[in-house]
Design a protein around this motif. Structure first.
Motif, PDB file in Angstrom:
ATOM      1  N   TYR A 196      13.619  25.973  37.235  1.00  0.00           N
ATOM      2  CA  TYR A 196      12.776  24.947  37.845  1.00  0.00           C
ATOM      3  C   TYR A 196      11.699  24.565  36.828  1.00  0.00           C
ATOM      4  O   TYR A 196      10.510  24.837  37.004  1.00  0.00           O
ATOM      5  CB  TYR A 196      12.157  25.461  39.144  1.00  0.00           C
ATOM      6  CG  TYR A 196      13.164  25.712  40.227  1.00  0.00           C
ATOM      7  CD1 TYR A 196      13.717  24.648  40.937  1.00  0.00           C
ATOM      8  CD2 TYR A 196      13.582  27.003  40.536  1.00  0.00           C
ATOM      9  CE1 TYR A 196      14.657  24.874  41.932  1.00  0.00           C
ATOM     10  CE2 TYR A 196      14.512  27.231  41.529  1.00  0.00           C
ATOM     11  CZ  TYR A 196      15.055  26.170  42.225  1.00  0.00           C
ATOM     12  OH  TYR A 196      15.987  26.397  43.203  1.00  0.00           O
ATOM     13  N   SER A 209      10.440  21.684  35.844  1.00  0.00           N
ATOM     14  CA  SER A 209       9.427  20.691  36.209  1.00  0.00           C
ATOM     15  C   SER A 209       8.294  21.333  36.995  1.00  0.00           C
ATOM     16  O   SER A 209       7.108  21.094  36.716  1.00  0.00           O
ATOM     17  CB  SER A 209      10.060  19.558  37.019  1.00  0.00           C
ATOM     18  OG  SER A 209      10.764  20.079  38.140  1.00  0.00           O
ATOM     19  N   PHE A 237      14.881  15.403  51.921  1.00  0.00           N
ATOM     20  CA  PHE A 237      15.427  16.607  51.307  1.00  0.00           C
ATOM     21  C   PHE A 237      14.512  17.800  51.566  1.00  0.00           C
ATOM     22  O   PHE A 237      13.306  17.650  51.769  1.00  0.00           O
ATOM     23  CB  PHE A 237      15.612  16.421  49.799  1.00  0.00           C
ATOM     24  CG  PHE A 237      16.667  15.423  49.439  1.00  0.00           C
ATOM     25  CD1 PHE A 237      17.967  15.564  49.898  1.00  0.00           C
ATOM     26  CD2 PHE A 237      16.365  14.325  48.647  1.00  0.00           C
ATOM     27  CE1 PHE A 237      18.946  14.651  49.569  1.00  0.00           C
ATOM     28  CE2 PHE A 237      17.330  13.395  48.306  1.00  0.00           C
ATOM     29  CZ  PHE A 237      18.628  13.553  48.768  1.00  0.00           C
ATOM     30  N   ASN A 252      14.322  26.434  50.089  1.00  0.00           N
ATOM     31  CA  ASN A 252      15.625  26.938  50.487  1.00  0.00           C
ATOM     32  C   ASN A 252      15.521  28.438  50.716  1.00  0.00           C
ATOM     33  O   ASN A 252      15.175  29.190  49.804  1.00  0.00           O
ATOM     34  CB  ASN A 252      16.671  26.634  49.408  1.00  0.00           C
ATOM     35  CG  ASN A 252      18.081  26.862  49.892  1.00  0.00           C
ATOM     36  OD1 ASN A 252      18.338  26.849  51.097  1.00  0.00           O
ATOM     37  ND2 ASN A 252      18.995  27.097  48.985  1.00  0.00           N
ATOM     38  N   SER A 269      17.843  25.194  54.455  1.00  0.00           N
ATOM     39  CA  SER A 269      16.847  24.383  53.770  1.00  0.00           C
ATOM     40  C   SER A 269      15.875  23.802  54.790  1.00  0.00           C
ATOM     41  O   SER A 269      16.266  23.429  55.904  1.00  0.00           O
ATOM     42  CB  SER A 269      17.520  23.253  52.988  1.00  0.00           C
ATOM     43  OG  SER A 269      16.569  22.482  52.289  1.00  0.00           O
ATOM     44  N   ASP A 317      13.401  23.687  46.594  1.00  0.00           N
ATOM     45  CA  ASP A 317      14.507  22.746  46.745  1.00  0.00           C
ATOM     46  C   ASP A 317      14.126  21.406  46.117  1.00  0.00           C
ATOM     47  O   ASP A 317      12.975  21.194  45.711  1.00  0.00           O
ATOM     48  CB  ASP A 317      14.859  22.568  48.225  1.00  0.00           C
ATOM     49  CG  ASP A 317      16.347  22.309  48.434  1.00  0.00           C
ATOM     50  OD1 ASP A 317      17.029  21.942  47.447  1.00  0.00           O
ATOM     51  OD2 ASP A 317      16.825  22.483  49.576  1.00  0.00           O
ATOM     52  N   VAL A 318      15.085  20.501  46.061  1.00  0.00           N
ATOM     53  CA  VAL A 318      14.896  19.249  45.327  1.00  0.00           C
ATOM     54  C   VAL A 318      13.786  18.390  45.931  1.00  0.00           C
ATOM     55  O   VAL A 318      13.134  17.608  45.235  1.00  0.00           O
ATOM     56  CB  VAL A 318      16.229  18.471  45.275  1.00  0.00           C
ATOM     57  CG1 VAL A 318      16.667  18.031  46.676  1.00  0.00           C
ATOM     58  CG2 VAL A 318      16.126  17.272  44.342  1.00  0.00           C
ATOM     59  N   GLY A 319      13.534  18.536  47.237  1.00  0.00           N
ATOM     60  CA  GLY A 319      12.477  17.757  47.870  1.00  0.00           C
ATOM     61  C   GLY A 319      11.105  18.040  47.299  1.00  0.00           C
ATOM     62  O   GLY A 319      10.250  17.157  47.263  1.00  0.00           O
ATOM     63  N   ILE A 362      10.401  18.641  44.174  1.00  0.00           N
ATOM     64  CA  ILE A 362      10.267  17.881  42.924  1.00  0.00           C
ATOM     65  C   ILE A 362       9.943  16.426  43.233  1.00  0.00           C
ATOM     66  O   ILE A 362       9.062  15.825  42.606  1.00  0.00           O
ATOM     67  CB  ILE A 362      11.554  18.008  42.092  1.00  0.00           C
ATOM     68  CG1 ILE A 362      11.789  19.478  41.721  1.00  0.00           C
ATOM     69  CG2 ILE A 362      11.471  17.144  40.833  1.00  0.00           C
ATOM     70  CD1 ILE A 362      13.096  19.735  41.030  1.00  0.00           C
ATOM     71  N   PHE A 363      10.665  15.843  44.213  1.00  0.00           N
ATOM     72  CA  PHE A 363      10.381  14.455  44.600  1.00  0.00           C
ATOM     73  C   PHE A 363       8.939  14.314  45.094  1.00  0.00           C
ATOM     74  O   PHE A 363       8.244  13.356  44.741  1.00  0.00           O
ATOM     75  CB  PHE A 363      11.345  14.006  45.700  1.00  0.00           C
ATOM     76  CG  PHE A 363      12.669  13.512  45.187  1.00  0.00           C
ATOM     77  CD1 PHE A 363      12.755  12.308  44.509  1.00  0.00           C
ATOM     78  CD2 PHE A 363      13.818  14.251  45.380  1.00  0.00           C
ATOM     79  CE1 PHE A 363      13.963  11.842  44.036  1.00  0.00           C
ATOM     80  CE2 PHE A 363      15.031  13.804  44.901  1.00  0.00           C
ATOM     81  CZ  PHE A 363      15.124  12.593  44.227  1.00  0.00           C
TER      82      PHE A 363
END
Length: 337
Positions: free
Chosen positions: A21, A23, A198, A202, A211, A308-310, A312-313
């Motif tokens: 991870y 970022s 998202f 997780n 998630s 989880d990817v959310g 990062i967004f």
């Protein structure tokens, strides 16, 4: 179940790095560790008796001005406190001496930032008035052919592009910044949709993965009786980003109005901009909560938490809205023509 785990502040970026991870690791390193350390070093160097040329002091003050709004150790500490409440459902939580050390660091860091008078130091380097004509009170600078340097806040002739004190380029008004601000706001609004759809976290429990989104976490804490924490997360992660986008959009609209501005409306808009600048960073609290919990809960297939990817967004949304507020030129609020 008798399993214990301890966590120090440097272990968080290390765990995020090992889990790929990158970022989130960079955000943590920059906003919580590196930028605050750089600003403190600049304060020490500038305020001490270390012999520096005025050009080196100028460069240090410019760096300090640019980094100050991106320092978030106090927001990270708020994330630690929120994480404590969340983690009580997983087991017993204890704090070590480093926790109290970091609390004292936050107190002294904020006190140093408040007492550090950057305008006074600029005035020690050079005068803040480079206008040869006499200025009249009650009239705008633009009507008197005077502009303000947005870096060191020196008063300059309107036609002078480069500030002689900080050497930064500027102009009387930067009206294209409204377009830049609106473009960034549209981008953040688009990214805000996947940030909420998202999952941000997780969880693996006995080999089963699930998630959870930002709203899932708020609902879970509300049902569990943690009402204050649920309100904090809901305010910081849901209400503040939306209100910031709406407020900046309204400020852009107000700045484009000509001839219909009243003084009291301009004062209100200026206060609104200052509020937006202050609260925008606090949306990062949810990202820090995710980083702390995912770094601490690591018991293999029995129990583990991963970002989880959310997340990062959502972090990108917060950063873009902060850049949008920095792009906005608050001097446009006062223009009537």
């Amino acid at each position: 179940m008798g399993i214990t785990n301890s966590l120090n502040i440097l272990a968080i970026p290390d765990i995020l790095y090992r889990d790929n991870y990158m970022s989130l690791m960079l955000l943590f390193l920059l906003f919580v560790l590196l930028f605050p350390a750089i600003t403190l070093i600049i304060q020490i160097v500038v305020c001490s008796k270390i012999p520096l040329s005025k050009y080196r002091k100028r460069d240090l003050l410019i760096v300090y001005e640019k980094l100050q709004s991106w320092c978030m150790p106090e927001i990270f500490m708020a994330g630690v406190l929120v994480s404590f409440v969340k983690l009580t459902s997983y087991g017993d939580i204890g704090i070590d001496r480093a926790f109290w050390s970091f609390c004292f660091f936050i107190i002294f860091y904020l006190k140093a930032s408040i007492d550090f008078s950057i305008r006074k130091i600029w005035n020690e380097l050079a005068t803040n008035n480079f206008v040869k004509t006499e200025l009249k009170s009650g009239k705008t600078g633009m009507s008197q052919q005077v502009r303000l340097c947005l870096c060191c806040h020196a008063m300059l002739p309107a036609e002078q592009r480069h500030c002689p004190r900080c050497k930064q380029k500027g102009q009387v008004r930067e009206r294209n910044k409204i377009q830049w601000t609106l473009a960034l706001l549209v981008t953040s609004l688009i990214l805000y949709i996947p940030a909420n759809l998202f999952g941000v976290m997780n969880t693996i429990f006995v080999g089963s993965a699930s998630s959870s989104t930002i709203l899932d976490g708020v609902i879970y804490m509300w049902k569990d009786g943690d009402y204050p924490v649920a309100l904090v997360i809901f305010t910081a992660s849901v209400i503040i980003p939306i209100l910031k986008i709406i407020a900046l959009t309204w400020l852009c609209y107000f700045a484009s109005m000509f001839g219909r501005k009243r003084k009291r409306d301009c004062i209100k808009m200026n206060k609104l901009y200052n509020v937006v600048e202050f609260i925008g960073r606090w949306s990062m609290i949810d990202i820090f909560v995710v980083s702390i919990i995912s770094a601490l809960i690591r018991n293999g297939e029995m129990m583990a938490v991963y970002p989880d990817v959310g997340a990062i967004f959502f972090a990108i949304v917060v950063i873009i809205t902060m850049v949008a507020s920095h792009q906005y030129d608050p001097r446009l609020i006062w223009d009537k023509r």
